[in-house]
Every structure is written in structure tokens, then in C-alpha cells.
Design an enzyme around this catalytic site. Structure first.
Site, short mmCIF file in Angstrom:
data_model
loop_
_atom_site.label_atom_id
_atom_site.label_comp_id
_atom_site.label_asym_id
_atom_site.label_seq_id
_atom_site.Cartn_x
_atom_site.Cartn_y
_atom_site.Cartn_z
N ILE A 1 0.82 -1.21 0.00
CA ILE A 1 0.00 0.00 0.00
C ILE A 1 0.86 1.27 0.00
O ILE A 1 0.42 2.33 -0.45
CB ILE A 1 -0.97 -0.03 1.22
CG1 ILE A 1 -2.19 0.82 0.99
CG2 ILE A 1 -0.27 0.35 2.52
CD1 ILE A 1 -3.31 0.57 1.99
N HIS B 1 5.85 -11.99 5.60
CA HIS B 1 5.74 -11.45 4.24
C HIS B 1 7.11 -11.20 3.65
O HIS B 1 8.03 -10.74 4.34
CB HIS B 1 4.90 -10.16 4.21
CG HIS B 1 5.25 -9.16 5.26
ND1 HIS B 1 4.85 -9.30 6.57
CD2 HIS B 1 5.97 -8.02 5.20
CE1 HIS B 1 5.30 -8.28 7.26
NE2 HIS B 1 6.01 -7.49 6.47
N GLN C 1 9.72 -5.49 11.73
CA GLN C 1 8.49 -6.11 11.21
C GLN C 1 7.29 -5.38 11.82
O GLN C 1 7.17 -5.29 13.05
CB GLN C 1 8.42 -7.60 11.56
CG GLN C 1 7.17 -8.28 10.99
CD GLN C 1 7.13 -9.79 11.28
OE1 GLN C 1 7.90 -10.29 12.08
NE2 GLN C 1 6.22 -10.48 10.63
#
Ligand code: 5GP
Ligand code: ZN
Length: 145
Positions: A36, A100, A94
Site C-alpha cells: 500500500i 511477508h 516487522q
């Protein structure tokens, strides 16, 4: 599939379609979507369809699916320069506690991941006996896994 996902995780919600995303590709075991807040055009996150926070908690069959996907996505961006980044734990930066792998194209020096000068300066060659001791400890631990 759904049984490996949890309700309180935003990335699990993305996999379930409960939060919208720009999906790049998915397999039975993995899901890839655009970050995003991309560091460069094409910055993609590749995640297992299995909720676990860190690399060492992800079942091997899911890990095995992720790297070939990263390869395909890297090819799809058309950039031969890119970084793979994977943070584990808060101290290691993180922010989302679902494993991910970042694929971050680096079309130009000023785009994508940028290493700080201080990090480069801290990389000094260590004495051989120190490296040998470290290796001994790691091999001992590895032999017990
Ligand atoms: P981390 O800092 O944990 O390695 O990376 C987390 C990444 O997830 C960040 O790059 C952040 O921009 C991205 N991210 C956080 N929330 C969302 C979201 O709701 N949707 C998408 N597509 N990316 C997100
Ligand atoms: Zn999750």
C-alpha cells in the site's frame, strides 16, 4: 485453507477478501499483492496462506511455494535490479505480524531500498578466530534441529 488464517490479522483478512488489495497473483498456498506504501513501482508483498509471524514458524511447504512466485513477479516488473526483504520481529522492523516477503524493484539508485551510509560503514572484516567460534556454535545448534 481458511483454518490456517486468523480473524485479527490484516493480511489474513486480505487473503480472505475482507480487506481490499491490488492482488498480483495467487497460488493454492501463497498470495501476492501490491504494498500500500510502495518504495518503488511494483513493490509487492508475497505471503503464505497460513498465519504465522516469522520465517521460522512457516511450514516448509508454504516457504517452498514463495520463492518461485517471487521470481515470476520480479520478471513481471521488467526490472533486473531489485531487492528481497523479509523482516522478522519488531526489533527487526516487522510491522505486520504475518510473514511477508517484500519484492522491491530498484529501477534507479534513488528508488526502492536505500542502505544507510552507517550500515555500510559498520561492515568491517572480523578476526578469523571469532568467525570460527561463531561457526562452531551454529553447527552445534544445527546438529540438534
Ligand atoms: P514490514 O514493515 O512488516 O516488513 O512491512 C509491512 C508492509 O505492509 C509495509 O511495507 C506496509 O506498507 C504494508 N502494509 C501495511 N498494511 C497494509 C495494507 O493494509 N495493505 C497493503 N497492501 N499493504 C499494507
Ligand atoms: Zn495472518
Amino acid at each position: 485453507m481458511a483454518s490456517h488464517l486468523i480473524d485479527s490479522c490484516i493480511f489474513c483478512k486480505i487473503i480472505k477478501g475482507e480487506i481490499p488489495c491490488f492482488k498480483v497473483v495467487e497460488t493454492d498456498l501463497s498470495y501476492a499483492f501490491l504494498d500500500i506504501s510502495p518504495l518503488a513501482e511494483g513493490h509487492t508483498l508475497i505471503i503464505p496462506k497460513y498465519h504465522s509471524e516469522r520465517l521460522d514458524e512457516v511450514p516448509d511447504q508454504y516457504l517452498v511455494d514463495i520463492l518461485p512466485l517471487a521470481k515470476k513477479i520480479a520478471l513481471s516488473t521488467g526490472h533486473a535490479n531489485y531487492n528481497l526483504l523479509q523482516n522478522n520481529g519488531k526489533k527487526a522492523f516487522q510491522h505486520v505480524p504475518h510473514f511477508h516477503l517484500h519484492l522491491i524493484p530498484k529501477p534507479n539508485l534513488e528508488d526502492g531500498m536505500i542502505f544507510r551510509e552507517e550500515d555500510v560503514a559498520r561492515k568491517v572484516e572480523r578476526p578469523k578466530d571469532e568467525l570460527a567460534k561463531t561457526l562452531e556454535k551454529m553447527k552445534e545448534a544445527l546438529s540438534k534441529l
